[in-house]
Design a protein around this motif. Sequence first.
Motif, mmCIF file in Angstrom:
data_model
loop_
_atom_site.group_PDB
_atom_site.id
_atom_site.type_symbol
_atom_site.label_atom_id
_atom_site.label_comp_id
_atom_site.label_asym_id
_atom_site.label_seq_id
_atom_site.Cartn_x
_atom_site.Cartn_y
_atom_site.Cartn_z
ATOM 1 N N VAL A 115 0.856 -1.247 0.055
ATOM 2 C CA VAL A 115 -0.097 -0.039 -0.085
ATOM 3 C C VAL A 115 0.949 1.127 0.147
ATOM 4 C CG1 VAL A 115 -1.795 1.195 1.393
ATOM 5 C CG2 VAL A 115 -1.883 -1.220 1.250
ATOM 6 N N VAL A 116 0.362 2.114 -0.871
ATOM 7 C CA VAL A 116 1.490 3.511 -0.962
ATOM 8 C C VAL A 116 0.346 4.536 -1.171
ATOM 9 C CG1 VAL A 116 2.861 4.655 -2.243
ATOM 10 C CG2 VAL A 116 3.108 2.279 -2.257
ATOM 11 N N LEU A 117 0.438 5.543 -0.375
ATOM 12 C CA LEU A 117 -0.440 6.966 -0.520
ATOM 13 C C LEU A 117 -0.274 7.419 -1.972
ATOM 14 C CD1 LEU A 117 0.442 8.740 2.779
ATOM 15 C CD2 LEU A 117 -1.864 8.302 1.923
ATOM 16 N N ASP A 118 -1.094 7.588 -2.732
ATOM 17 C CA ASP A 118 -1.116 8.059 -4.247
ATOM 18 C C ASP A 118 -0.698 9.661 -3.971
ATOM 19 O OD1 ASP A 118 -1.213 8.262 -6.628
ATOM 20 O OD2 ASP A 118 -3.632 8.008 -6.800
ATOM 21 N N ARG A 119 0.602 9.738 -4.124
ATOM 22 C CA ARG A 119 1.245 11.303 -4.066
ATOM 23 C C ARG A 119 2.237 11.520 -5.196
ATOM 24 N NH1 ARG A 119 -2.790 11.004 -1.026
ATOM 25 N NH2 ARG A 119 -2.836 12.036 1.067
ATOM 26 N N PRO A 120 2.195 12.723 -5.625
ATOM 27 C CA PRO A 120 3.420 12.954 -6.657
ATOM 28 C C PRO A 120 4.837 12.575 -6.022
ATOM 29 C CG PRO A 120 1.733 14.746 -6.622
ATOM 30 C CD PRO A 120 1.290 13.775 -5.659
ATOM 31 N N ARG A 121 4.631 12.897 -4.736
ATOM 32 C CA ARG A 121 6.255 12.512 -4.173
ATOM 33 C C ARG A 121 6.596 11.108 -4.326
ATOM 34 N NH1 ARG A 121 3.031 13.658 0.465
ATOM 35 N NH2 ARG A 121 2.759 12.100 1.839
#
Length: 319
Positions: free
Chosen positions: A155-161
Amino acid sequence: MVEDAAIACAHTMGMGDRKHSDRVAVESMRKTMDTVAMRGTIVIGEGERDEAPMLYIGEKVGRVPASGELEFPEVDIAVDPLEGTNLCATGTQNAITVMAASERGGLLHAPDCYMEKIIVGSSARDVIDLEAPVGDNLKRIARRLDREVDDLVVVVLDRPRHEKLIADIRTAGARIRLIGDGDLSAGISAAVAGTGVHAVFGSGGAPEGVLAAAAMRCLNGEILGRLVVTGPEQRERMKSMGIRDPDAIYTARELAPGKEILFAATGVTEGNLLKGVRFFGDGVRTHSLVMANNTGKVRFIDSIHVDKKSKNSLRLFRS
Ligand code: FBP
């Protein structure tokens, strides 16, 4: 406490107003806090005193002893009254209410900044390394879980970073679940078998990192976290908060060093760890996770809160 906050903010689900959802959860949690026999201090909360009217860092909470009662124990408290304010406001999965407690000094006073994190369950707790390449970590986690890297769900936060991180996970071959918000709920899921989450990677809130660490202490999982320092001013502020080395990689035991840790969370919206709040006319049904590090017990509690005014008991157990 977490149940009441979940019920309160579940009424706001889908209203599209994240601040309102958060406010409702905070007010409910704050009110219940003063019914508990303790001398509590908020160490992770809604921000500094001048930004937050209640549950701010340093706020004293708990019931005042009645005359003749003994002094109540001193307790440090970390709260996230609504983890995933957007998730609740949009009726999306995995919004939860969260609280952790320990004896004084048992939870790191993390500043409100980002923290780079890897979170895994007990099988892979001693093979992760925040400085190793993502692919190496995934190989080690897969080996410990007795499966191939391409069987893993990360699981990964969907963020440009996280663009590079996501590319690296794809290159390694693992499957990814991108989430809009809620890396704390995902982190807890990584340490609970059957949730379909094997690891959480990426940077999210540092306060959520401390709460995840409290959960890992109870679940025997691991979090490795490093604060993301944005400049010299923040570095100094961290030091003034008691963080000796802002560049250190912290383990769950360092983020939540308490001898006695309690952790509780209740589902607000439906999720893969906890069910959401369900209203059914004669009452409300909630689903919570309650655990303590020194009892070795992890309890999933399915509660029916009966509307005392209702006379219709037959309908109580509809979900
Ligand atoms: P809120 O509950 O305060 O809305 O936070 C949700 C959350 O997604 C956390 O789970 C996560 O740690 C953090 O925000 C990530 O922050 P950002 O949205 O700035 O990337």
